[in-house]
Enzyme design. Structure first.
Site, PDB file in Angstrom:
ATOM      1  N   ALA A 185       0.835  -1.212   0.000  1.00 29.58           N
ATOM      2  CA  ALA A 185       0.000   0.000   0.000  1.00 29.58           C
ATOM      3  C   ALA A 185       0.865   1.255   0.000  1.00 29.58           C
ATOM      4  O   ALA A 185       1.236   1.770   1.067  1.00 29.58           O
ATOM      5  CB  ALA A 185      -0.927  -0.036   1.215  1.00 29.58           C
ATOM      6  N   SER A 206       0.519   3.862  -3.041  1.00 25.45           N
ATOM      7  CA  SER A 206      -0.216   4.936  -3.723  1.00 25.45           C
ATOM      8  C   SER A 206      -1.382   5.440  -2.890  1.00 25.45           C
ATOM      9  O   SER A 206      -1.938   4.714  -2.074  1.00 25.45           O
ATOM     10  CB  SER A 206      -0.759   4.431  -5.061  1.00 25.45           C
ATOM     11  OG  SER A 206       0.290   4.185  -5.951  1.00 25.45           O
ATOM     12  N   GLY A 224      -4.287  11.000  -3.670  1.00 23.73           N
ATOM     13  CA  GLY A 224      -3.638  12.255  -4.033  1.00 23.73           C
ATOM     14  C   GLY A 224      -2.268  12.087  -4.665  1.00 23.73           C
ATOM     15  O   GLY A 224      -1.717  13.041  -5.213  1.00 23.73           O
ATOM     16  N   THR A 253      -3.509  -3.688  -5.281  1.00 26.89           N
ATOM     17  CA  THR A 253      -3.758  -4.995  -5.893  1.00 26.89           C
ATOM     18  C   THR A 253      -3.783  -6.071  -4.811  1.00 26.89           C
ATOM     19  O   THR A 253      -2.942  -6.066  -3.910  1.00 26.89           O
ATOM     20  CB  THR A 253      -2.635  -5.330  -6.893  1.00 26.89           C
ATOM     21  OG1 THR A 253      -2.533  -4.266  -7.836  1.00 26.89           O
ATOM     22  CG2 THR A 253      -2.919  -6.627  -7.623  1.00 26.89           C
ATOM     23  N   ARG A 271       9.302  -4.139 -10.570  1.00 25.35           N
ATOM     24  CA  ARG A 271       9.038  -3.844 -11.973  1.00 25.35           C
ATOM     25  C   ARG A 271       9.538  -4.950 -12.897  1.00 25.35           C
ATOM     26  O   ARG A 271       9.059  -5.078 -14.015  1.00 25.35           O
ATOM     27  CB  ARG A 271       9.552  -2.469 -12.381  1.00 25.35           C
ATOM     28  CG  ARG A 271      10.980  -2.146 -12.193  1.00 25.35           C
ATOM     29  CD  ARG A 271      11.186  -0.645 -12.421  1.00 25.35           C
ATOM     30  NE  ARG A 271      10.231   0.161 -11.650  1.00 25.35           N
ATOM     31  CZ  ARG A 271      10.498   1.294 -11.019  1.00 25.35           C
ATOM     32  NH1 ARG A 271      11.721   1.788 -11.055  1.00 25.35           N
ATOM     33  NH2 ARG A 271       9.553   1.961 -10.375  1.00 25.35           N
ATOM     34  N   GLU A 304       3.271   0.061 -10.913  1.00 23.13           N
ATOM     35  CA  GLU A 304       4.665  -0.143 -10.494  1.00 23.13           C
ATOM     36  C   GLU A 304       5.618   0.764 -11.236  1.00 23.13           C
ATOM     37  O   GLU A 304       6.731   0.384 -11.578  1.00 23.13           O
ATOM     38  CB  GLU A 304       5.055  -1.622 -10.629  1.00 23.13           C
ATOM     39  CG  GLU A 304       4.332  -2.425  -9.571  1.00 23.13           C
ATOM     40  CD  GLU A 304       4.950  -3.774  -9.266  1.00 23.13           C
ATOM     41  OE1 GLU A 304       6.189  -3.864  -9.185  1.00 23.13           O
ATOM     42  OE2 GLU A 304       4.170  -4.739  -9.123  1.00 23.13           O
ATOM     43  N   SER A 328       5.251   4.437 -17.466  1.00 24.78           N
ATOM     44  CA  SER A 328       6.290   4.497 -18.489  1.00 24.78           C
ATOM     45  C   SER A 328       7.062   5.808 -18.406  1.00 24.78           C
ATOM     46  O   SER A 328       8.268   5.856 -18.687  1.00 24.78           O
ATOM     47  CB  SER A 328       5.663   4.342 -19.879  1.00 24.78           C
ATOM     48  OG  SER A 328       5.024   3.091 -19.985  1.00 24.78           O
TER      49      SER A 328
END
Lengths: 394, 294
Positions: A135, A137, A140, A169, A254, A374, A377
C-alpha cells in the site's frame, strides 16, 4: 575472470541453465493446463483464483526467492521472472497476484525485516494459503510517492495510522499489507516509514472493488485507515526509511511486471500466429500475406527484445550488481511491447479479435495496465535518464 | 496414430503370446523404466518413456517409409509413465517403499525425462544408453530384457511401468518383463495397495474392474485412472539437480538389443473422403442399405 563472467552471461541469454529450463517448463505446463482454460471465465466473473493460488503455493511459486528455511523455494530472481512470464501467458491476473505477493509483499520484508518479523510475516505467506499486498499509492499521489499524506502517530506503545491508500492490488484477498505512512510531513519523503498491518484489523477497511478494464480476476481497491493501531514492533526497517524501502522494492517489482507483460505479449503472439495459419483469405492462409508476416515479425521482435532486457536485469540483480536502469528499461520495453503486440494481434484477427470468443481482446485489456502500475512508463523514462546522466557526469 | 504396416518376423525366441501382439511396428519411444527399490520394503522400478508429445499434430512419415520423422518433434514423458512415477512416489511418501529409481532407455535426450521423474520425487535415475540404429529398432522385447536384467541387479521388488507408449501403443513391455522374470503381473492398474508382502491390484478390464492379489516381487502397469500426476515443485526441481543418474550400456547387462523385427513399410492413413449429405432419415437408411452397411 571478468571475461568468464561476460561469457557465462551471454550463454545464459542464449540458453537458460537446465534448472531454469525445467522450472520454466513446469510453470508453462501448469499455465497451459490449469490457467489458460479458466482465464476467460475468471475475467468475466472478476473471480480470485483461490484454488490455483494454493496449488501454486504448493509448487513454491508464491515465494520463489524466499529461502527454504522460511518456507520458500530458494531460487533466484531469473527463475522468478520466468515463472511469472509463463503463468501470465496463461492468465495475466494470476501473474500479477503471484508477482505482488513475491516482489511487493515478501520482497521488502525479506530485505528489511527482523528475524522475528520474517517468521511472522513471511512463512505463512509462502504456501498460497495467504497472500499479501503493498500500500503505497494514495488518491492524491501515485508517481509522486514522496508526497504521502497517510499519517503515523506514536501513542504509547502503538503506532496509529490514518489515511487512505489507493489502487491496492490483491487487497480484497490479502491477509497482510505493507503500508507506507509519514511520521513527519515536513521531512517530505524522508519522513515516510513502512509498517506491517495484518488484515483484517480494527481500523482498516476496504473500499469498493474497482471495476477495471483488465486483470479483473485480481482485486483492486482502496485501503482506508481510521485510527488503525499496530504494535511498535510492526515498523519495517528504521524510521524514515520508508521511501528508500519503497523505491528499492519497486526496482525489483518492476521486473515482475515486465515478466507479466512478456507473458501477455507472448499469449497475444501465440493467438495471432495460430490464427494466421488457419484463417484463409484470397485463397490462402493469411500467414502467406506479407502484411500479416510483417506484423508477426514486429510482434516477435518487440517481445524477444524485451525478454532479453528482462533476463539481463534479473541476472544483474542475482549477481548483486546495480540493476535500477536495466530494470526500468525492461519494464518500459516489456509493457510497451505488450500493448503493441496485443493491439496488432487484434488487427491480425480482424473481427474475431474484437469478440470474447477469442482471447485477443482480453490480452489487449490486460496489457494496458502494465504501462501504468509499479512505475508509469514516464517514470521509467525518468529513472533511465537520471541513471544515464549520472554515468556521464563530469 | 495408426499406420498400416507389414511386419516380418525374423528369428524369435520368445513366447507366442508376445508375437501375436504385433500389429504395428514399434516406433521409437524413449522408454525408461524406473527400478523400484527393495529391501524388505518395496523397491520400485519405474519405467519412464519419452514419446512424441501428445499435443503434436503434424507427424509425417519419413521419405523412405521406415518410420515417422522424429527430428525436431517435441518429445515428452509418456503420460502413462508419468502416472507410474506418481504412484511410486506416493508409495514412498506412505513409507511403504524405500527407494524409487527411474530408468530410461535411449539416447542422451532421455536424461531430461529422467530429471523430470527425479523432480517428481524419484530418488535416483539410471540411463541405459541406446542410440542410433539400435535406438530406432528398440522395441518392447529388448526393453523388457533390459528391465529384467536391471531388476535382478538392483534387487527391485516392484516394477511399475506405464501400460503402453502413446506413440506405438504396443502395450507389451510390462507383460514381457514379468514373463522374463517369472514374476506375477498386475496390468491396467487403476488402484494399487500394498498389504504386507502382497499387492492388491484393481485392474480395468473390458468387463469392468477386476481385483487380484499378487505376491511380491511383481510388475504393475499403470492405467489412466490410477492417479493424477503432480506438478514438480520448485524445491524438488532444485533437488533433482543433485540426484544421481548412472549410465549403463545394454552390453553391461548382458542384453542384446538387436531387433527380431524388420519394419517393411509405414504408410499414412488414407485421406479422409468427403461424405454425402442426405435430406431425411429415410434417405439415410436407403443410402446405408445401398452401401451394404445395414
Amino acid at each position: 575472470m571478468h571475461a568468464l563472467c561476460i561469457h557465462s552471461w551471454f550463454i545464459q541469454l542464449a540458453e537458460l541453465p537446465e534448472l531454469h529450463q525445467m522450472m520454466r517448463q513446469t510453470c508453462r505446463d501448469y499455465a497451459q493446463k490449469e490457467l489458460a482454460p479458466i482465464a476467460a471465465q475468471l475475467d468475466k466473473d472478476h473471480r480470485f483464483p483461490a484454488k490455483q493460488v494454493q496449488e501454486l503455493g504448493a509448487m513454491g511459486v508464491m515465494a520463489v526467492e524466499v529461502p527454504e528455511s522460511l518456507g520458500g523455494a530458494g531460487m533466484d530472481y531469473l527463475a522468478y521472472c520466468l515463472a511469472v512470464e509463463e503463468l501470465s501467458r496463461g492468465c495475466a491476473s494470476t501473474g500479477v497476484i503471484v508477482s505482488v505477493n513475491n516482489s511487493l509483499y515478501l520482497g521488502p520484508i525479506l530485505k528489511f525485516g527482523t528475524e522475528e518479523q520474517k517468521k511472522q510475516w513471511i512463512t505463512p505467506f509462502t504456501t498460497g494459503e495467504k497472500v499479501g499486498c503493498f500500500a503505497l499509492s494514495e488518491p492524491g499521489n501515485g508517481s509522486d510517492a514522496g508526497a504521502a499524506s497517510t499519517l503515523a502517530q506514536r501513542e504509547g506503545d502503538e503506532w496509529v495510522l490514518n489515511g487512505t491508500k489507493a489502487w491496492i492490488t490483491n487487497c480484497w484477498d490479502a491477509s497482510a499489507t505493507v503500508v507506507f505512512a509519514t511520521t513527519d510531513k515536513s521531512l517530505k519523503h524522508k519522513g515516510i516509514s513502512a509498517f506491517l498491518v495484518p488484515m483484517p484489523h480494527p481500523g482498516l477497511s476496504l473500499g469498493k472493488k474497482e471495476d477495471k478494464l483488465g486483470i479483473r480476476a485480481s482485486s483492486t481497491a482502496n485501503i482506508i485507515l481510521e485510527d488503525c493501531r499496530i504494535p511498535l514492533g510492526n515498523m519495517l526497517g528504521e524510521r524514515g526509511m520508508g521511501f528508500k524501502i519503497a523505491m528499492q522494492t519497486l526496482d525489483s517489482g518492476r521486473l515482475g511486471i515486465a515478466a507479466q507483460a512478456l507473458g501477455i505479449a507472448q499469449a497475444a503472439l501465440d493467438c495471432a500466429a495460430d490464427y494466421a495459419h488457419k484463417r484463409t483469405a484470397f485463397g490462402a492462409p493469411i500467414g502467406k500475406l506479407q502484411a500479416i508476416q510483417f506484423k508477426l515479425a514486429d510482434m516477435a521482435l518487440a517481445t524477444e527484445s524485451a525478454r532479453l532486457l528482462t533476463w539481463r536485469a534479473a541476472m544483474l540483480r542475482d549477481a548483486k550488481k546495480p540493476f535500477t536502469k536495466e530494470a526500468a528499461m525492461a519494464k518500459l520495453a516489456a509493457s510497451e511491447a505488450a500493448t503493441f503486440v496485443s493491439h496488432q494481434a487484434i488487427q491480425v484477427l480482424g473481427g474475431m479479435g474484437y469478440v470474447t470468443d477469442m482471447p485477443a481482446e482480453r490480452h489487449y485489456r490486460d496489457a494496458r495496465i502494465t504501462e501504468i502500475y509499479e512505475g508509469t512508463s514516464e517514470i521509467q523514462r525518468l529513472v533511465i535518464a537520471n541513471n544515464i546522466l549520472k554515468e556521464y557526469q563530469q | 496414430m495408426h499406420r498400416s504396416s507389414e511386419v516380418k518376423h525374423l528369428a524369435s525366441d520368445f513366447n507366442t503370446r508376445a508375437c501375436e501382439c504385433f500389429g504395428q511396428p514399434p516406433v521409437q519411444p524413449f522408454e525408461s523404466h524406473c527400478p523400484v527399490l527393495t529391501d524388505r520394503t518395496v523397491r520400485v522400478q519405474l519405467k519412464v518413456l519419452k514419446v512424441k508429445d501428445g499435443s503434436v499434430f503434424f507427424i509425417r512419415v519419413k521419405p523412405d517409409r521406415t518410420g515417422v520423422v522424429t527430428d525436431g518433434v517435441k518429445h515428452s514423458m509418456n503420460p502413462f509413465c508419468e502416472i507410474a512415477v506418481e504412484e511410486a512416489v506416493k508409495l514412498k511418501e506412505k513409507k511403504l517403499v524405500k527407494e524409487v529409481v527411474a530408468v530410461s532407455c535411449g539416447p542422451q535426450q532421455v536424461q531430461e525425462t529422467i530429471r523430470t521423474a527425479l523432480a517428481m520425487g524419484a530418488d535416483r535415475g539410471i540411463h541405459v544408453e541406446v542410440s542410433g540404429k539400435d535406438y530406432e529398432t528398440l522395441g518392447p522385447l529388448q526393453v523388457s530384457k533390459i528391465f529384467a536384467a536391471l531388476a535382478k541387479k538392483e534387487q527391485a521388488d516392484l516394477i511399475i511401468l506405464g501400460k503402453q507408449a502413446i506413440d506405438d501403443d504396443c502395450n507389451q513391455t510390462g507383460q514381457m518383463t514379468a514373463a522374463l522374470l517369472d514374476w506375477p503381473q498386475g496390468t491396467f492398474a487403476s488402484e494399487v495397495t500394498l498389504e504386507a508382502d502382497k499387492l492388491k491390484v484393481v485392474r480395468e478390464i473390458d468387463g469392468g474392474l477386476e481385483t487380484i492379489k499378487i505376491n511380491l516381487p511383481a510388475v504393475v502397469t499403470a492405467d489412466l485412472r490410477l492417479n493424477t500426476p503432480r506438478y514438480a515443485t520448485l524445491p524438488n526441481i532444485m533437488k533433482a539437480k543433485k540426484k544421481k543418474i548412472t549410465n549403463v550400456k545394454p552390453a553391461d547387462l548382458g542384453v542384446d538389443v538387436s531387433s527380431r523385427l524388420e519394419v517393411l513399410k509405414v504408410d499414412e492413413p488414407p485421406q479422409r473422403q468427403s461424405g454425402v449429405k442426405v435430406e431425411t432419415v429415410h434417405d439415410l437408411v436407403e443410402k446405408l442399405k445401398e452401401a451394404g452397411r445395414i
